[in-house]
Write a protein that holds these residues in place. Structure first.
Motif, short mmCIF file in Angstrom:
data_model
loop_
_atom_site.label_atom_id
_atom_site.label_comp_id
_atom_site.label_asym_id
_atom_site.label_seq_id
_atom_site.Cartn_x
_atom_site.Cartn_y
_atom_site.Cartn_z
N ARG A 44 30.01 14.99 54.62
CA ARG A 44 29.75 15.13 53.17
C ARG A 44 29.80 13.62 52.74
O ARG A 44 28.87 13.51 52.22
N ARG A 45 30.54 12.69 53.16
CA ARG A 45 30.52 11.46 52.80
C ARG A 45 29.06 10.75 53.25
O ARG A 45 28.64 10.24 51.88
N LEU A 46 28.34 10.79 54.21
CA LEU A 46 27.11 10.47 54.43
C LEU A 46 25.95 11.17 53.55
O LEU A 46 25.14 10.37 53.04
N LEU A 47 26.18 12.26 53.46
CA LEU A 47 25.02 13.09 52.42
C LEU A 47 25.22 12.84 51.23
O LEU A 47 24.35 12.49 50.64
N ARG A 48 26.36 12.68 50.66
CA ARG A 48 26.60 12.37 49.25
C ARG A 48 25.93 11.00 49.00
O ARG A 48 25.42 10.73 48.02
N ALA A 49 26.37 10.09 49.74
CA ALA A 49 25.91 8.42 49.82
C ALA A 49 24.44 8.38 49.55
O ALA A 49 23.96 7.44 49.11
N SER A 50 23.60 9.27 50.32
CA SER A 50 22.43 9.20 50.55
C SER A 50 21.85 9.62 49.29
O SER A 50 20.50 9.39 48.99
N ALA A 118 24.10 17.65 41.98
CA ALA A 118 23.18 16.67 42.39
C ALA A 118 23.79 15.44 43.06
O ALA A 118 23.35 15.17 44.29
N ALA A 119 24.84 15.02 42.82
CA ALA A 119 25.58 14.04 43.33
C ALA A 119 26.59 14.58 44.48
O ALA A 119 27.25 13.70 45.27
N LEU A 120 26.66 15.87 44.80
CA LEU A 120 27.62 16.46 45.68
C LEU A 120 29.17 15.92 45.35
O LEU A 120 29.80 16.01 46.21
N ASP A 121 29.14 15.86 44.15
CA ASP A 121 30.65 16.06 43.41
C ASP A 121 31.27 17.19 43.71
O ASP A 121 32.48 17.37 43.57
N VAL A 122 30.48 18.15 43.57
CA VAL A 122 31.18 19.76 43.96
C VAL A 122 30.12 20.39 44.88
O VAL A 122 29.08 19.91 45.10
N ILE A 123 30.79 21.50 45.46
CA ILE A 123 30.25 22.03 46.61
C ILE A 123 29.68 23.64 46.21
O ILE A 123 30.63 24.38 45.51
N ASP A 167 33.44 24.71 45.14
CA ASP A 167 33.98 24.53 43.77
C ASP A 167 33.78 25.83 42.69
O ASP A 167 34.39 25.76 41.61
N TYR A 168 32.95 26.34 42.94
CA TYR A 168 32.44 27.73 42.08
C TYR A 168 31.69 28.75 43.27
O TYR A 168 31.03 28.22 44.14
N TYR A 169 31.70 29.80 42.55
CA TYR A 169 30.78 31.01 43.31
C TYR A 169 29.80 31.43 42.13
O TYR A 169 30.29 32.18 41.26
N CYS A 170 28.67 31.38 42.41
CA CYS A 170 27.60 32.41 41.66
C CYS A 170 27.67 33.76 41.95
O CYS A 170 27.29 34.10 43.01
N THR A 171 28.30 34.70 41.38
CA THR A 171 28.81 36.05 41.76
C THR A 171 27.95 36.88 41.17
O THR A 171 27.59 37.26 39.87
#
Length: 384
Positions: A44-50, A118-123, A167-171
């Motif tokens: 997650r850290r590497l993907l977020r930084a990218s 977009a920033a991967l601050d949430v999943i 962090d959320y579910y589109c249900t």
């Protein structure tokens, strides 16, 4: 090995290179991450930084392009799947789990969630299937009920990617609208009272996967996505945009398997010659190479069409998904075979690839379900 990439705009070549760099950085963690049932912090850290998850979101909300781009997502997934199915899944679900917000959310909901996606601050997560409901989504039992300024979500979703870490579910649930049963989508934050997750199952290629229980969960009516009773249109829009990207992941998986097979057969000697020159092995290697290149050419074409006109190109996306995932199954199995006993070693990359390839023929539309849909369209067009 020479690889044939169809003609692409320069931005896609740059994107592929960026994705390859991220995949290489994640490689040291791939063995661990691909056996995990929760999001790996280093991946997650590497993907977020990218910053690459920004291709999943429109530019006005922090995205890389004007709109989520099917071809861009497909190209990135191809590179990621060559190294880690965990990396591929984490990236892919940011788009699959957020697209309904992009096309059906209120301005407030979009502003609140999409920049963080977009920033991967949430999943992200998309909650569709249930314990007794898979391909036949209209048989679902989860309910959505309007109650003043709130919506009440009640039900049980199963085999949900990112469950427990999202962090959320589109249900998706049933909702009675003007006396008629429809199907609606609602954004449910994971920390809402009454949301519970569990992980009763794990698949052959370990995955961030679980069940989500909604026990009379109340969310503001503003969390509705799209019109009441019209949730299926958002689900279809999501599939039209992202289904073809599964083909990209399948191509990456097959390519990695062929690379392993080539490394083994060109460096191991039997009967005084490299394996790559003995018996049927040269033909098997060449057949795998051919099938990968054919699948890549058609997949890129389908992804480009999906980027331009998703709904009108859904049949092409389905074809690409079927062709590439079935191809990957053959290529990975063939690679194991030419590697002999070394293809059977538990914990090796080829073993991970073997297990990763199999679920691709099931999720986001099983091969048989997609072929049935394609046959109906084919016959309909023939009769027209």
């Amino acid at each position: 090995m020479s690889r044939v990439f169809p003609p692409l705009a320069e931005r896609y070549h740059e994107l592929r290179e960026s994705a390859r760099v991220v995949a290489d950085a994640c490689a040291p963690f791939a063995d661990r991450a691909d056996e995990s049932d929760s999001v790996d912090p280093d991946i997650r850290r590497l993907l977020r930084a990218s910053g690459l998850t920004a291709v999943q979101v429109a530019g006005e909300f922090g995205g890389l392009y004007d709109q989520p781009d099917s071809l861009a997502v497909t190209i990135v997934r191809e590179q990621f799947a060559m190294v880690s199915s965990h990396l591929d899944s984490l990236f892919a679900m940011q788009g699959i789990g957020s697209f309904a917000i992009s096309v059906g959310g209120s301005d407030e909901i979009k502003q609140s969630w999409l920049p963080r996606v977009a920033a991967l601050d949430v999943i992200s997560a998309l909650a569709l299937t249930e314990p007794d409901v898979g391909s036949d989504l209209k048989a679902l039992t989860t309910t959505i009920t309007a109650d003043g300024d709130h919506l009440i979500v009640d039900g049980w979703k199963s085999f949900i990617t990112n469950a427990g870490d999202a962090d959320y579910y589109c249900t998706l649930g049933k909702e009675v609208v003007d006396g008629t049963v429809g199907y609606s989508l609602v954004l449910v934050p994971a920390d809402t009272e009454g949301v519970h997750t569990s992980r009763p199952h794990q698949v052959i290629a370990p995955h961030v996967l679980g069940d989500v229980h909604f026990d009379q969960v109340r969310v503001p009516a503003s969390h509705r996505l799209g019109a009441p009773g019209k949730g299926f249109s958002l689900v279809l829009a999501t599939l039209a945009t992202f289904r073809v990207s599964v083909a990209g992941a399948a191509i990456g998986t097959a390519q990695a398997a062929l690379d392993d097979a080539l490394e083994h057969t060109t460096t191991r000697t039997q009967f005084g010659a490299p394996l790559a020159r003995l018996g049927p092995i040269p033909q098997l290697l060449a057949l795998s190479w051919t099938e990968i290149e054919v699948a890549r050419a058609f997949t890129y074409q389908a992804a480009e069409a999906a980027a331009a006109a998703p709904r009108e190109s859904l049949h092409l996306s389905s074809m690409a998904k079927v062709a590439a995932t079935e191809m990957a199954a053959h290529v990975v199995d063939r690679s194991v075979q030419v590697m002999g006993r070394f293809g059977l070693i538990r914990g090796s990359r080829i073993e991970r690839l073997y297990r990763a390839a199999r679920p691709m023929r099931v999720y986001e539309g099983a091969t048989e379900v997609l072929l049935d849909s394609l046959s109906k369209q084919l016959i309909k067009e023939h009769r027209a």
